[in-house]
Design an enzyme around this catalytic site. Sequence first.
Site, PDB file in Angstrom:
ATOM      1  CE1 TYR C  53      -4.526  -1.653   0.350  1.00 15.88           C
ATOM      2  CE2 TYR C  53      -2.917  -3.418   1.491  1.00 15.88           C
ATOM      3  CZ  TYR C  53      -4.126  -3.367   1.497  1.00 15.88           C
ATOM      4  OH  TYR C  53      -4.889  -3.604   0.583  1.00 15.88           O
ATOM      5  CD  GLU C  54      -1.046   5.612  -2.978  1.00 13.21           C
ATOM      6  OE1 GLU C  54      -0.817   5.766  -3.749  1.00 13.21           O
ATOM      7  OE2 GLU C  54      -2.476   6.569  -2.203  1.00 13.21           O
ATOM      8  CB  SER C  55       0.398   3.904   3.739  1.00  9.83           C
ATOM      9  OG  SER C  55       0.358   2.184   3.907  1.00  9.83           O
ATOM     10  N   GLY C  56       3.687   3.592   2.561  1.00 12.11           N
ATOM     11  CA  GLY C  56       4.765   2.498   3.170  1.00 12.11           C
ATOM     12  C   GLY C  56       4.840   0.850   3.495  1.00 12.11           C
TER      13      GLY C  56
END
Lengths: 318, 318, 258, 258
Positions: C53-56
């Site tokens: 996920y782009e949150s890391g």
Amino acid sequence: MMFLKIILLRFTQRDTYIVCLTAHFSIMSDRWFLQGFGVRPLRQRGSHLAPIIPLSEAIGSLLNDGDTVALEGFTHLIPMSAGHEIIRQHKTDLTVVRLTPDLISDQLIGMGCVSKLVFSWGGNPGVGSLHRFRDAVEHGWPQPLEIDEHSHAGLTNRFIAGASGLPFAVMRGYRGTGLDGVTPTVLPITCPFTGEELRAVAAVNPDLSVIHAQRADRKGNVQLWGIVGIQKEAVLAGRRSLVTVEEIVDELDPRPGHVVLPSWLVTAVALSPRGSHPSYAAGYYQRDNDFYIAWDAISRNRETFLAWMSANVLGGAS
Amino acid sequence: MMFLKIILLRFTQRDTYIVCLTAHFSIMSDRWFLQGFGVRPLRQRGSHLAPIIPLSEAIGSLLNDGDTVALEGFTHLIPMSAGHEIIRQHKTDLTVVRLTPDLISDQLIGMGCVSKLVFSWGGNPGVGSLHRFRDAVEHGWPQPLEIDEHSHAGLTNRFIAGASGLPFAVMRGYRGTGLDGVTPTVLPITCPFTGEELRAVAAVNPDLSVIHAQRADRKGNVQLWGIVGIQKEAVLAGRRSLVTVEEIVDELDPRPGHVVLPSWLVTAVALSPRGSHPSYAAGYYQRDNDFYIAWDAISRNRETFLAWMSANVLGGAS
Amino acid sequence: MESAEMFTSDEMMSIAAARQLSNNEVCFIGIGLPSKAANLARRLHAPDLIMIYESGTLGAKPSRLPLSIGDGDLAETADTIVSVPEIFNYLLQPGRIDVGFLGAAQIDRFANLNSTVIGTYRNPVVRLPGAGGAPEIAGACKKVIVMLRQSPKSFPKELPFITSVGFGSGPGDREKFGLKGAGPVMVITDLGILEPDPKTKELVFTHLHPNIEIEKVIESTGWNLRIADQLEVTEPPTKEELEAIRSLVAAGELPLAR
Amino acid sequence: MESAEMFTSDEMMSIAAARQLSNNEVCFIGIGLPSKAANLARRLHAPDLIMIYESGTLGAKPSRLPLSIGDGDLAETADTIVSVPEIFNYLLQPGRIDVGFLGAAQIDRFANLNSTVIGTYRNPVVRLPGAGGAPEIAGACKKVIVMLRQSPKSFPKELPFITSVGFGSGPGDREKFGLKGAGPVMVITDLGILEPDPKTKELVFTHLHPNIEIEKVIESTGWNLRIADQLEVTEPPTKEELEAIRSLVAAGELPLAR
């Protein structure tokens, strides 16, 4: 104006007070220093350590009308209480910088604090629209909102450039998209080795960068963990920085995956328990997903929004 | 040649074997993929997880004569045993990339493995010269050594560009120094926003990047901690990567400040206890400062150097 | 072709998408429909799917459907968490991700996506959230799968704004723009599946979901839709697939409508 | 001016350098002479000196003199450890460091430093280690202090190679090259102290260490050295300073000669 505000700061230590006065003179004389380096000007011989001060004092002294302010936190550790304090102090004409504007920006925009938004994704995560953001963009209420819009990668690299003391960063992106034409902080750049055409994004160096973290020690060293997003870069890109924290502790015992920001990289720290709600602080409390869903109805029209803000933020509770 | 080497790999799992054959064809057909992206080509549908293989097999299959190989580790976690294996396998015509060449490069250079060195500080830390490096540069022994020389900041940014899939990175540096004229991987670049003249450094994408780490789990996930230097960027910049580790464990329990490299970002893992000696592995053994001091005498002349290598490396012990 | 059980078109869409993901693939997941499909795949045939996920969060293994890309459950179950700079510069941009899994408000015949605005950019009728990570997911993943519900509004003749490039205005545009990935290889809707023509890059309708009439598909498309000569019918959901998606939705944080 | 005790010129050099560091300053430390002086300051008047080594250790508090910039002791006692990219891009380049503390093989009259080569670059007589972090320390720290022993060889009329820029060929050159810091404010040798003339940027010899003859200084300088009109004599080491440096060296990993 700024001069007066800085003087009015009542720090407990005389040393720090002197440092702040010095700061003002360097603002006057060394504009390149502030612009090129993006470091807070609070420094004499011997580095400034971040004082721990009340949140109201921090916002009062570090943020001016017309400033550019970054409020970072990628879904996690969003500095909500700092946003509420900005609203309570009726700051105006702000340029807000934030990858994912989220509820904090929706509230700031709806309360008339913001004249420009620099962002890359303006929705209510998993729920839908940010209605106050939309109302400002679509209908100019409560005032027109200028936008400087990016992809996450683009705004991320603007923060990286700002944190690195560089005027720009390079990336492969924007080409072929609509943003390439409408965002003035994106320009073409050619690789001098390969000839490839890439994109340069301009550094962002906010006047103030605000983040929320789990903890600080009494010297002002800051520690955060979990999803750490772009917070380190935001603090380093800021000319000044403020970190609100869940807790002040004697010792920062190490945590897996933590980011530690030494005190000398931070302008001030303010204690603010549950300062991230309805976002969350790993190890302290969970994300209040129900509130994110409820916000859709609260914010959908102007009256319910204003009534909620009046009761829950302007009244003092946040 | 490369094709044969890859086929000769005796992996224990048939799946991995097939993946390796596929790799070869993508080398042939998709040169941009290898060059532009710097990712190992070992992938079919479903990502490749790094197999744990013997060090001799890893060097034998992943490194070819004439390759560019990065051996990273900033004073800590230097991949010494991998260097020794390269020497034992008589690899030649290598371009070695390393910020601080250290004893590992001194040995590779003195044993005739290296035709070009890309570096930024070539000394014996705290002791003095790297005599084999100096002998090669000053007298061409055992063969002339081409150099591509940088500052730490410059070579660091070359690795960052390589890890980021970009052809170059931007920095403020080199101007006014002698390196600005003699290093072809540095060129001027102008900020399209401010007009400031900066420097572009070309990406480095080694054919193989080797690092040493404390641990891996059985799936090939890698964990390192302590001084982590430029190792993450080196692995990501590499077209292939090899991680030697002190220990293979069932579970990677979190460590403060650790870097975790998921298996799918690594080509292969090899167990190599004390693989960093005389450098060190935090949590396992300390830096052998006495050896660094002793190396000055061992390496000062060609005969003592060759005798030491013969007895300590070529003989099999390392 | 009739399934043993009743199912909704949304269920069919998620199941069709989940089937496209293989075990051990590294998959970059947008929130909403893509997240639902990926988590479904993980519960069915791809337990070792590597979700990013782009949150890391790398290798997240959420126990329930997350409401946002940054839910605590994603962070707690991840193999490791990296910063947002690393996600975009070190993992996405260099093309290390096998599959990008995207939603959007609108798509055009060349699989370009709009998630920015309806109306004009300066005078929007509906201001949408914007780009987020989508342009880089669409640009740099080795391949891209798009999920959205099919309607005249979501499949317009022309996009008001290109947020993420599919194939631009046709063959050669991705190369021209320096986009390294293969681009969208499949668009999965509640009515069926579209795939780009290998030569012209125009989307061709190749699979019709069970119980859907082709007329409905044509009516739901704002352009003159190409239908594959050999139109296939999507395999209906199995009992196992339906049970998995229903338990996932029942336990999830996601509002049911999404 | 006579000290109560005997001391060597190397001890005087380290002590003079240590005196230049204030408590709470953020100081970027090169290995060797600078590291010795900084650790001495920390044991004397600057216990809270914030020492940064280019290996990424921030706030290191070593119990003994480290042999290398990456010694385990530095890592174990640091407030935090950052990667090498962060050290150079996030901390040095933006000018966040108060004092850069450098050694070098050679210095010229405009405080430019050579640590690359003696002879010519393509045909070296002596190949030195090279730049390392020095160009960025010299370029970006708010101020720079240089330490090296003074001799005709180390103070040549002209450098064979400029590794790190002091003041280039005079006033305006730092600005021309985009270097943001103030540059070298002091050069501390075993014979005395040099400081740049505020206008011409040429190094002026301002302090003579005790027991050193000025003739020795002139002989040890390869150019026509400017001596300050008001030449001062360096305060001799105190008993406390001498005890501190001797216990530091005795306990250190550093070979005594360095």
